[in-house]
Motif scaffolding. Structure first.
Motif, PDB file in Angstrom:
ATOM      1  N   SER A 420     -39.709  81.090 -25.635  1.00 19.77           N
ATOM      2  CA  SER A 420     -38.545  80.477 -26.294  1.00 19.77           C
ATOM      3  C   SER A 420     -38.447  79.006 -25.908  1.00 19.77           C
ATOM      4  CB  SER A 420     -37.243  81.175 -25.877  1.00 19.77           C
ATOM      5  OG  SER A 420     -37.148  82.477 -26.398  1.00 19.77           O
ATOM      6  N   LEU A 486     -31.334  78.965 -26.269  1.00 21.63           N
ATOM      7  CA  LEU A 486     -32.700  79.464 -26.420  1.00 21.63           C
ATOM      8  C   LEU A 486     -33.032  79.638 -27.898  1.00 21.63           C
ATOM      9  CD1 LEU A 486     -32.953  82.248 -23.669  1.00 21.63           C
ATOM     10  CD2 LEU A 486     -34.086  80.030 -23.657  1.00 21.63           C
ATOM     11  N   GLU A 487     -34.246  79.226 -28.273  1.00 20.44           N
ATOM     12  CA  GLU A 487     -34.735  79.441 -29.633  1.00 20.44           C
ATOM     13  C   GLU A 487     -36.055  80.191 -29.557  1.00 20.44           C
ATOM     14  OE1 GLU A 487     -35.039  75.871 -31.893  1.00 20.44           O
ATOM     15  OE2 GLU A 487     -32.947  75.270 -31.522  1.00 20.44           O
ATOM     16  N   PRO A 488     -36.067  81.493 -29.894  1.00 14.49           N
ATOM     17  CA  PRO A 488     -37.311  82.283 -29.827  1.00 14.49           C
ATOM     18  C   PRO A 488     -38.403  81.681 -30.696  1.00 14.49           C
ATOM     19  CG  PRO A 488     -35.387  83.702 -30.140  1.00 14.49           C
ATOM     20  CD  PRO A 488     -34.913  82.288 -30.325  1.00 14.49           C
TER      21      PRO A 488
END
Length: 560
Positions: A420, A486-488
């Motif tokens: 992430s 968070l950005e997967p």
């Protein structure tokens, strides 16, 4: 006026020097013989933290054991010091608990049971001389236990098995032994044998002495009372139901007929496991296990280095860093390096050399560790774990030494499965964000990767499980005052390119994967799934990829 030497004093000669060396060697050998060092491995919820607390209780290190999921004014467990551990009732980080029991100095390495933190456990096992494998009597061998057992097998660590929760309904003890032998290819030897189970659990029979240890339930958190009788004691039938006793004796006869013998050489080679039965929560069998374990466990042994094995009796000090931890004491924002002493005697204020950089370091504030608590330590010996103040100079796997150069085998990083982007939505908090990310990377809380595009400065968090990412966010907010997002990324597989950037340059453009770099600027390929990985390998059969990061030496990692 020059003073003359006292005529009554013997001259200092080589013989006197030899005598002093012999005394020092004998003192070192005696200290090593009293050390026992072990880690506890298990699947989550098998009772590992509870067993740890009860071993401390019987060792006299604490007066009352804490419940794992503490309520109200109940004590928190000693080994779980992080705020998130207290909230969720799980072990998130490895801790070290050093205490004395009888004539033995014990270093207990408490490890996370949750699979998301298996890499922290792998690193801790690198510092262990023995392992206690904890099983739930109702569930037997579970997936995480099997994984950690394989790590112990790779390192030839002796395994001692404690089958827990015998006071609850569980599987047949003989079937539990058969499972260990069949699935782990490990010979089990029952040191004691249970009398009954569940509500009818009455105690254990020591197979070596034929003594019976009967237990009565104690007040929650305190030591259970024990009663010792010989198997032939005429009073025994009035204390234990005859049917339960007959069944236990019949099962013991079956074990004797199997023909296996307790061989300590096989135990220390990791081929035979002594097995104990009990219940950590109610204190059944904990003291007999501790006594027998200390008698049979392996003492500190020689460890592999780039120059060959180093014996603990080597007169010069050496040790290695297996763990870094930031903010164990939030009031002081401290950073601690956990060092396993491997040879010689460690002394406060000694100057050592750091193998990776060649620099000399004075170790002025060594600490004895007991969970979150620390106290100054004046000396330490092979098998001990000490804490050193870390101003950012130590890395996991570093070797410290005096005398001739040694460098212990490094500790590898394993392939993460979740990736992430870590975004910092508040630019004014970038300084704290950078500090937190760099310190958490140092201690191995999570692996940090970077985009090859220098304009993209946000780090990539790479972890085994989602809980690792949750912990990083929680700690950044609570310990560094930074909120993050968070950005997967949608990748599940990472592989290091064995031959580095030149191998990628030769391939030209590649598809269905993303190229990033780790903290040591080595190329890492991220794939959405195993199918994409296999497709790349089919297209480029000469490309060598590794699921384990190469061990580095002499190279400083890049920082955010």
């Amino acid at each position: 006026m020059t003073s003359l030497p006292d005529s009554t004093s013997p001259p200092i000669d080589s013989a006197s020097s030899i005598d002093i060396d012999q005394v020092l060697e004998a003192s070192l050998a005696e200290a090593i013989s009293r050390r026992r060092n072990f880690a506890i491995i298990s699947h989550p919820d098998a009772g590992k933290t509870t067993l740890t607390e009860k071993l401390l209780l019987y060792g006299g290190a604490i007066q009352q054991a804490g419940a794992v999921k503490a309520r109200g004014e109940q004590r928190k467990v000693t080994s779980d010091w992080m705020e998130l551990e207290k909230q969720r009732g799980i072990s998130i980080t490895s801790t070290v608990l050093q205490f004395d029991y009888a004539d033995t100095t014990i270093n207990l390495l408490d490890t996370p049971g949750h699979q998301d933190f298996s890499e922290d456990t792998y690193r801790t096992l690198a510092a262990a001389d023995n392992a206690v494998m904890l099983e739930d009597a109702a569930k037997g061998l579970e997936p995480q236990t099997r994984k950690l057992f394989e790590v112990c097998r790779m390192r030839n660590i002796p395994i001692f098995t404690f089958i827990n929760k015998m006071d609850r309904a569980g599987r047949d003890p003989l079937l539990l032994l058969d499972e260990i032998e069949a699935e782990l290819e490990l010979i089990p030897w029952a040191v004691n044998w249970p009398i009954g189970s569940g509500e009818l659990f009455r105690g254990v029979i020591d197979r070596r002495t034929r003594n019976v240890v009967l237990f009565t339930r104690a007040e929650r958190g305190r030591q259970a009372s024990e009663r010792h009788l010989h198997l032939d004691d005429p009073e025994l039938p009035s204390l234990v139901e005859q049917e339960l006793l007959d069944q236990a004796l019949e099962e013991l006869e079956l074990l004797e007929a199997a023909g296996a013998e307790l061989d300590l050489e096989l135990v220390h080679a990791g081929e035979l496991t002594p097995v104990f039965f009990g219940s950590a929560m109610t204190n059944f069998g904990v003291r007999p296990f501790l006594d027998a374990f200390l008698e049979m466990a392996q003492r500190p042994v020689a460890r592999s280095t780039s120059e060959g094995p180093v014996d603990p009796l080597r007169s010069s000090f050496s040790g290695f860093v297996f763990k870094l931890q930031a903010n164990m004491d939030p009031r002081h924002r401290d950073r601690v390096a956990f060092v396993r002493v491997c040879s010689g005697r460690f002394e406060k204020d000694m100057t050592v050399r750091l193998a990776r950089t060649g620099k000399s370091v004075r170790l002025s504030r060594p600490q004895k560790l007991f969970g979150q608590e620390r106290s100054v330590v004046d000396d330490a010996y092979p098998g001990d774990v000490i804490g050193l103040n870390n101003p950012g100079m130590f890395a996991i796997g570093d070797t410290l030494y005096t005398g001739s150069r040694v460098e212990y085998e490094g500790i590898p990083c394993f392939s993460p499965e979740i990736f992430s982007w870590l975004r910092n939505p508040n630019p004014s908090a970038f300084k704290n964000f950078r500090k937190g990310v760099n310190e958490l990377r140092e201690e191995g809380a999570v692996q940090i990767l970077y985009d090859t595009d220098q304009s993209k400065r946000d780090p990539i968090l790479a972890a085994v499980g989602q809980l690792q990412l949750d912990v990083v966010q929680h700690r950044l907010e609570n310990e560094y005052g930074v909120q993050t997002r968070l950005e997967p990324m949608g990748f599940q597989v990472a592989r290091w390119v064995s031959d580095g950037w030149p191998a990628l340059d030769e391939m030209g453009r590649i598809f269905n994967c993303k190229t990033v770099q780790d903290a040591w600027q080595r190329p890492v390929l991220l794939f959405k799934n195993e199918w994409n990985l296999n497709q790349l390998l089919d297209d480029h059969p000469a490309l060598e990829l590794s699921a384990v990061a190469p061990v580095v030496s002499g190279v400083e990692p890049i920082s955010l």
